[in-house]
Design an enzyme around this catalytic site. Sequence first.
Site: not given
Ligand SMILES: *Cc1c(COP(=O)(O)O)cnc(C)c1O
Length: 464
Positions: A114
């Site tokens: 993220k």
């Molecule tokens: C947010 C997240 C996901 C999922 O991603 P999306 O964009 O919501 O599909 C997967 N793995 C981790 C470690 C995350 O923080």
Amino acid sequence: MNSAKYISTRGKIAPISFQDAVMMGLAEDGGLLIPAEIPQVQNKLEQWKTLSYPELAFHIIRLFTGNDIPDPDLKKIIQKSYATFTADDVVPVKKLADKLYFAELFHGPTLAFKDIALQFLGNVFEYILQQRGGILNIIGATSGDTGSAAIHGVRGKKGIQIFIMYPDGRVSPLQERQMATVADKNVHCLAIHGTFDDGQRVMKEIFNDLPFKKEFSLGAINSVNWARILAQIVYYFWATFRVQDQCNTTDNIQVAVPTGNFGDIFAGYIAKKMGAPISRLILATNENDILSRFFTTGKYTLGEVHPTLSPSMDIQIASNFERYLYYRVHQDAAKTRALMAEFAEKKTITCVGADPDFAAGRGNTAQTLATIQKYYNTANYILDPHSAVGVAVAEQFQRSEPTVCLGTAHPGKFPAAIDEALGKSGLAKHEKLESLLALPLYKTLIEPTRYTIEQFVRENQKVQ
Ligand SMILES: *Cc1c(COP(=O)(O)O)cnc(C)c1O
């Protein structure tokens, strides 16, 4: 230069600019914002293959920002966003097994993918405020990873305050430390007496309080914000280029994506539409499998949320699914509106036929643990539980061309799952996380009601 414009999946707003799309977050007709046109880049791939990560990001992102951010400014925003990453090439791509590769997206400040989008979004918000003046109050609710990445994206930025609600005692101690040890005056960690759902409900109530929203210039950092998807498109090109290099092939590559809100994999879908060398997207869910069920049966049906070892994927209503649905119904906004209304009423919708761009499967807890163990034994590599779900499902769909799995978090963020998988403790560590243990926590315990949170925002929004 072009004039990139954004429209709503529900078709009821006039086209708007990139800057307006970033500030609007969710479209004002209740839909999601998407680019009016998807740029085609097939003839640029050869040249793009030789670029560094920030250079590649610049060439891709400028196609979507148009005249709204002049090239030299955009270059600076991108440089700044990825200078906070500790890996030299930002996203290293490693080999796990024959024809199976792994893109480490977690070398940013909070060790989850993220950061790639939220470092960029934080700098874009700052840039827009410099251009337009004014302030921004970001309000978000988090179950863990998004809150810390958003806080690290805007900490110390002028004109921006961030208020993050999280359920007190229900996020992992490390996740709380990643948020509440940040000492910058513009960061407010609100530990609510309640659950993540209480936080999300209060957040929606506040965003629906339109006079308050306007008076305090509220901003959104969840993945309905187009800028987050945009920043994520870049690494689909990057990762597939690197695998092509390493395998000395011009074949298209499969990309496996551990999925929750459909934000990450939607960026891959756009990359594929642009012309990235992707043969197929492999969607991987944990037991919360509404999306893998959709791609295997055509039925999108709400289920219950089950807690798993991969908590950032414990989601039933995927906020970005509407963007995909819009393309699935051939960019028909009226049809998208009707399907979303049907879903709101009946909690289920159906699309006939399959989409050859996707394969989908789920990895349960036992498979997650076994996958972590397997790659520790065979490749001396520790996968975090989210990435392990992606790898477990990728294994089911491997074919003649290589596959790259997206690594969404550093294993050190989820030590309990790693200890369980490997049968001993202390193997998953990261110095950034260790150093947090000694720092004081700055948090406010608060009741999750619209009144208490709005009052807190009123009292604290003028700190800078
Ligand atoms: C947010 C997240 C996901 C999922 O991603 P999306 O964009 O919501 O599909 C997967 N793995 C981790 C470690 C995350 O923080």
